[in-house]
Design an enzyme around this catalytic site. Structure first.
Site, PDB file in Angstrom:
ATOM      1  N   LYS A  51     -19.975  22.606 -43.736  1.00 29.26           N
ATOM      2  CA  LYS A  51     -19.721  23.546 -44.845  1.00 29.26           C
ATOM      3  C   LYS A  51     -18.348  24.186 -44.707  1.00 29.26           C
ATOM      4  O   LYS A  51     -17.675  24.468 -45.703  1.00 29.26           O
ATOM      5  CB  LYS A  51     -20.799  24.635 -44.931  1.00 29.26           C
ATOM      6  CG  LYS A  51     -22.215  24.158 -45.188  1.00 29.26           C
ATOM      7  CD  LYS A  51     -22.402  23.222 -46.332  1.00 29.26           C
ATOM      8  CE  LYS A  51     -22.522  21.771 -46.004  1.00 29.26           C
ATOM      9  NZ  LYS A  51     -23.511  21.237 -45.140  1.00 29.26           N
ATOM     10  N   GLY A 177     -23.587   3.809 -43.915  1.00 25.26           N
ATOM     11  CA  GLY A 177     -24.756   4.605 -44.297  1.00 25.26           C
ATOM     12  C   GLY A 177     -24.361   5.647 -45.328  1.00 25.26           C
ATOM     13  O   GLY A 177     -23.699   6.626 -44.999  1.00 25.26           O
ATOM     14  N   GLY A 179     -26.106   7.896 -46.898  1.00 26.64           N
ATOM     15  CA  GLY A 179     -27.124   8.942 -47.071  1.00 26.64           C
ATOM     16  C   GLY A 179     -26.450  10.300 -47.108  1.00 26.64           C
ATOM     17  O   GLY A 179     -25.263  10.411 -47.460  1.00 26.64           O
ATOM     18  N   VAL A 180     -27.210  11.320 -46.719  1.00 28.37           N
ATOM     19  CA  VAL A 180     -26.721  12.693 -46.831  1.00 28.37           C
ATOM     20  C   VAL A 180     -25.454  12.910 -45.992  1.00 28.37           C
ATOM     21  O   VAL A 180     -24.436  13.407 -46.495  1.00 28.37           O
ATOM     22  CB  VAL A 180     -27.831  13.669 -46.375  1.00 28.37           C
ATOM     23  CG1 VAL A 180     -27.411  15.090 -46.614  1.00 28.37           C
ATOM     24  CG2 VAL A 180     -29.121  13.373 -47.082  1.00 28.37           C
ATOM     25  N   ILE A 181     -25.529  12.534 -44.709  1.00 29.60           N
ATOM     26  CA  ILE A 181     -24.375  12.776 -43.839  1.00 29.60           C
ATOM     27  C   ILE A 181     -23.184  11.947 -44.305  1.00 29.60           C
ATOM     28  O   ILE A 181     -22.060  12.449 -44.402  1.00 29.60           O
ATOM     29  CB  ILE A 181     -24.723  12.440 -42.367  1.00 29.60           C
ATOM     30  CG1 ILE A 181     -25.776  13.421 -41.850  1.00 29.60           C
ATOM     31  CG2 ILE A 181     -23.473  12.450 -41.488  1.00 29.60           C
ATOM     32  CD1 ILE A 181     -26.195  13.216 -40.398  1.00 29.60           C
ATOM     33  N   VAL A 234     -23.657  -4.137 -42.305  1.00 27.43           N
ATOM     34  CA  VAL A 234     -22.506  -4.537 -41.491  1.00 27.43           C
ATOM     35  C   VAL A 234     -22.976  -5.609 -40.512  1.00 27.43           C
ATOM     36  O   VAL A 234     -23.930  -5.382 -39.756  1.00 27.43           O
ATOM     37  CB  VAL A 234     -21.940  -3.315 -40.728  1.00 27.43           C
ATOM     38  CG1 VAL A 234     -20.760  -3.725 -39.861  1.00 27.43           C
ATOM     39  CG2 VAL A 234     -21.534  -2.227 -41.711  1.00 27.43           C
ATOM     40  N   GLY A 264     -29.044   7.618 -40.233  1.00 24.36           N
ATOM     41  CA  GLY A 264     -30.285   8.359 -40.025  1.00 24.36           C
ATOM     42  C   GLY A 264     -30.350   8.982 -38.650  1.00 24.36           C
ATOM     43  O   GLY A 264     -29.495   8.741 -37.796  1.00 24.36           O
ATOM     44  N   ASP A 302     -37.422  18.691 -36.582  1.00 25.91           N
ATOM     45  CA  ASP A 302     -37.110  17.258 -36.642  1.00 25.91           C
ATOM     46  C   ASP A 302     -37.996  16.412 -35.728  1.00 25.91           C
ATOM     47  O   ASP A 302     -38.168  15.213 -35.971  1.00 25.91           O
ATOM     48  CB  ASP A 302     -35.640  17.006 -36.245  1.00 25.91           C
ATOM     49  CG  ASP A 302     -34.669  17.369 -37.366  1.00 25.91           C
ATOM     50  OD1 ASP A 302     -35.116  17.937 -38.374  1.00 25.91           O
ATOM     51  OD2 ASP A 302     -33.464  17.075 -37.216  1.00 25.91           O
ATOM     52  N   HIS A 434     -25.126  35.306 -69.469  1.00 26.21           N
ATOM     53  CA  HIS A 434     -24.186  34.372 -70.092  1.00 26.21           C
ATOM     54  C   HIS A 434     -22.761  34.878 -69.902  1.00 26.21           C
ATOM     55  O   HIS A 434     -22.514  36.062 -70.122  1.00 26.21           O
ATOM     56  CB  HIS A 434     -24.492  34.257 -71.594  1.00 26.21           C
ATOM     57  CG  HIS A 434     -23.513  33.383 -72.326  1.00 26.21           C
ATOM     58  ND1 HIS A 434     -23.563  32.014 -72.245  1.00 26.21           N
ATOM     59  CD2 HIS A 434     -22.447  33.699 -73.110  1.00 26.21           C
ATOM     60  CE1 HIS A 434     -22.577  31.508 -72.977  1.00 26.21           C
ATOM     61  NE2 HIS A 434     -21.876  32.510 -73.510  1.00 26.21           N
TER      62      HIS A 434
HETATM   63  P1  NAD Z   1     -30.143   9.407 -44.235  1.00 27.80           P
HETATM   64  O1  NAD Z   1     -31.493   8.860 -43.969  1.00 27.80           O
HETATM   65  O2  NAD Z   1     -29.957  10.481 -45.236  1.00 27.80           O
HETATM   66  O3  NAD Z   1     -29.156   8.218 -44.673  1.00 27.80           O
HETATM   67  C1  NAD Z   1     -28.986   7.049 -43.925  1.00 27.80           C
HETATM   68  C2  NAD Z   1     -28.457   5.996 -44.862  1.00 27.80           C
HETATM   69  O4  NAD Z   1     -28.062   4.859 -44.105  1.00 27.80           O
HETATM   70  C3  NAD Z   1     -29.503   5.520 -45.870  1.00 27.80           C
HETATM   71  O5  NAD Z   1     -28.942   5.591 -47.149  1.00 27.80           O
HETATM   72  C4  NAD Z   1     -29.795   4.103 -45.425  1.00 27.80           C
HETATM   73  O6  NAD Z   1     -30.140   3.259 -46.503  1.00 27.80           O
HETATM   74  C5  NAD Z   1     -28.459   3.698 -44.803  1.00 27.80           C
HETATM   75  N1  NAD Z   1     -28.532   2.615 -43.822  1.00 27.80           N
HETATM   76  C6  NAD Z   1     -29.479   2.398 -42.882  1.00 27.80           C
HETATM   77  N2  NAD Z   1     -29.173   1.301 -42.164  1.00 27.80           N
HETATM   78  C7  NAD Z   1     -28.000   0.832 -42.634  1.00 27.80           C
HETATM   79  C8  NAD Z   1     -27.167  -0.269 -42.315  1.00 27.80           C
HETATM   80  N3  NAD Z   1     -27.499  -1.117 -41.345  1.00 27.80           N
HETATM   81  N4  NAD Z   1     -26.015  -0.452 -43.018  1.00 27.80           N
HETATM   82  C9  NAD Z   1     -25.687   0.394 -44.015  1.00 27.80           C
HETATM   83  N5  NAD Z   1     -26.437   1.443 -44.369  1.00 27.80           N
HETATM   84  C10 NAD Z   1     -27.579   1.669 -43.686  1.00 27.80           C
HETATM   85  O7  NAD Z   1     -29.583   9.843 -42.806  1.00 27.80           O
HETATM   86  P2  NAD Z   1     -28.261  10.640 -42.420  1.00 27.80           P
HETATM   87  O8  NAD Z   1     -27.347  10.746 -43.574  1.00 27.80           O
HETATM   88  O9  NAD Z   1     -27.776  10.015 -41.168  1.00 27.80           O
HETATM   89  O10 NAD Z   1     -28.846  12.073 -42.108  1.00 27.80           O
HETATM   90  C11 NAD Z   1     -29.769  12.237 -41.012  1.00 27.80           C
HETATM   91  C12 NAD Z   1     -30.724  13.355 -41.274  1.00 27.80           C
HETATM   92  O11 NAD Z   1     -30.068  14.596 -41.276  1.00 27.80           O
HETATM   93  C13 NAD Z   1     -31.434  13.193 -42.598  1.00 27.80           C
HETATM   94  O12 NAD Z   1     -32.810  13.373 -42.406  1.00 27.80           O
HETATM   95  C14 NAD Z   1     -30.867  14.287 -43.437  1.00 27.80           C
HETATM   96  O13 NAD Z   1     -31.805  14.815 -44.347  1.00 27.80           O
HETATM   97  C15 NAD Z   1     -30.415  15.335 -42.424  1.00 27.80           C
HETATM   98  N6  NAD Z   1     -29.241  16.015 -42.950  1.00 27.80           N
HETATM   99  C16 NAD Z   1     -29.399  16.856 -44.010  1.00 27.80           C
HETATM  100  C17 NAD Z   1     -28.302  17.440 -44.576  1.00 27.80           C
HETATM  101  C18 NAD Z   1     -28.476  18.349 -45.753  1.00 27.80           C
HETATM  102  O14 NAD Z   1     -29.573  18.759 -46.037  1.00 27.80           O
HETATM  103  N7  NAD Z   1     -27.419  18.667 -46.490  1.00 27.80           N
HETATM  104  C19 NAD Z   1     -27.034  17.169 -44.108  1.00 27.80           C
HETATM  105  C20 NAD Z   1     -26.912  16.306 -43.052  1.00 27.80           C
HETATM  106  C21 NAD Z   1     -28.030  15.725 -42.498  1.00 27.80           C
END
Ligand code: NAD
Length: 459
Positions: A51, A177, A179-181, A234, A264, A302, A434
């Protein structure tokens, strides 16, 4: 330190420290064992550091738009990464010190060292011996998952904690990946000046979120120059010494100075020792009260893999504290919002459209774009929308999904109203100040009911 306490807590992250504070508030004598800095991943290597950097990233991005607002900036902003790092570290230090002060104020004893459950009511802390208590809360958190990709052990392949400690901006970064991170760090480093590529296995970014949010996020990232490869993995990573070359499953080759592995996280089971606590698919098995298979042992956060979010860990930590002290309390995780930070932000609470359609015969959808919201338009960030899902029978709000600036703040109104079971009919009638972005939520609810006046008539 005493020989015996009412409660031992292992881990000083969001689940552990909140459990300790709540238990102390309930009158228990509590000891908390932590092998590292208090605050866990969230404060030290996750939510908080990102953040701080996202604020810097947002400032860089908005400075680019200043000229159109009549503000004259003689040269484009430049980033002093060492200062950005120091600023981030200062925020982290203040918050971790705050956690320590809170624990001390409630007379929670803090023991430093690696702690392992060695039997019912007994925890061994490296260097401090055995702690005893009738109840134990294990809040050992999680660690980043590594992938068995050839070459992934290169020192240029970093985990999120490594990337947040860099004191320089890499020329280019490939994020494995989406995802969120991955999405958060891609946005930060792209704004800081790196050329960023995301490689995601699924056919959309943020695959666990509402599909429309994934699409909007992908479009926003591409607009900011981030390259996104979807539906690929990859195959191998080659470190030439000067940089990385990644071979993707579709044959594409991506070159970058560094890579981030963000595929993840998995529970860190090291605090379980040989205690025999039941584990399934790598997660500690708990009931809704956070009780494990061993009487008197609880596992919020977790470690149980239910919702890997800091605020879910707060909720689970509180429930575990009550349960451990003989006042069983369920952890309410159904309406916990999830947020992806950045510019834009994405936030959700409740069911996705696909889930809602399996649960209800009819689902009314209300969509309100920020482009039709006066405050968003004046602020210059009118990207995104609010989407609400309503069961038309009784006006039950089933899910709310927001993409756009301030989504992380707006989602909390939706979460509260859903938890209070306020109907869409009632929400649509509540005057919102508003001009504010919050109006977009109320307007989306009205749209789901076919009574939004700030959208053109259909047909
Ligand atoms: P995630 O599960 O959100 O995302 C992992 C991503 O990697 C997925 O989209 C998945 O499809 C992809 N993936 C998996 N294997 C792969 C591969 N071989 N090649 C390419 N892509 C692949 O996990 P994260 O982003 O690492 O986050 C970890 C945890 O931390 C999560 O549970 C998340 O909720 C938590 N987190 C939350 C926040 C938030 O709330 N803002 C921020 C950071 C982390």
């Amino acid at each position: 330190m005493r020989d015996e306490y009412d409660l031992i807590v292992v881990g000083g992250g969001p689940a552990g420290y909140v459990a300790a504070l709540r238990a102390a508030q309930l009158g228990a004598s509590v000891v908390l064992a932590e092998r590292d800095v208090l605050g866990g991943t969230c404060l030290n290597r996750g939510c908080i550091p990102t953040k701080s950097y996202l604020q810097t990233a947002e400032a860089i991005q908005s400075a680019r738009e200043w000229a159109s607002r009549g503000l004259i900036l003689d040269s484009p902003p430049r980033l002093d990464m060492k200062k950005a790092l120091a600023c981030k570290n200062q925020a982290v230090r203040r918050l971790t010190a705050g956690v320590k002060a809170l624990l001390e104020s409630r007379k929670v004893d803090i023991v430093r060292g690696n702690a392992v459950l060695v039997g019912s009511g007994r925890v061994e802390v490296e260097g401090s011996g055995i702690l005893r208590a009738p109840s134990v809360i294990l809040a050992g958190g999680s660690v980043s998952t590594r992938l068995p990709i050839p070459g992934a052990d290169s020192p240029r392949v970093l985990l999120s904690e490594d990337i947040l400690a860099l004191d320089r901006v890499p020329g280019s970064l490939v994020v494995i990946g989406g995802g969120v991170i991955g999405v958060e760090i891609a946005q930060i480093l792209s704004a800081f000046g790196s050329v960023v590529t995301i490689v995601e296995l699924e056919n959309r970014l943020l695959p666990t979120m509402e599909e429309d949010l994934s699409k909007a996020m992908a479009a926003a990232l591409k607009k900011r120059g981030i390259i996104v490869h979807l539906g690929v993995s990859v195959r191998s990573i080659d470190d030439s010494g000067a940089g990385l070359a990644l071979l993707l499953s579709d044959g594409t080759r991506v070159e970058a100075e560094l890579a981030l592995l963000s595929v993840g996280r998995r529970p860190d089971l090291s605090c379980l020792g040989d205690s025999g606590v039941a584990v399934e698919r790598g997660c500690v098995v708990v009931d809704d009260f956070m009780a494990t298979s061993l009487p008197g042992v609880f596992a919020p956060g977790d470690l149980n893999g239910r919702r890997m979010l800091a605020h879910a860990a707060f909720e689970m930590g509180e429930a575990a504290a009550h349960s451990a002290l003989g006042h069983p309390r369920r952890a309410e995780l159904d309406l916990v919002p999830s947020v992806v930070y950045g510019s834009p932000e994405a936030a959700s609470v409740g069911l996705t459209e696909a889930e809602a359609r399996t649960r209800c015969e009819n689902v009314s959808i209300g969509l309100f774009p920020f482009a039709a919201n006066g405050r968003a338009l004046c602020s210059g960030d009118s990207e995104g929308f609010v989407k609400v899902l309503v069961d038309p029978r009784f006006g039950e709000l089933l899910g709310v999904h927001i993409v756009g600036a301030c989504a992380s703040e707006l989602i909390n109104e939706a979460a509260i109203l859903m938890r209070m079971e306020v109907t869409a009919f009632e929400i649509a009638e509540v005057a919102h100040a508003h001009p504010t972005r919050s109006e977009a939520f109320m307007e989306a609810v009205a749209a789901a009911l076919g009574r939004c006046v700030h959208l053109p008539a259909r047909g």
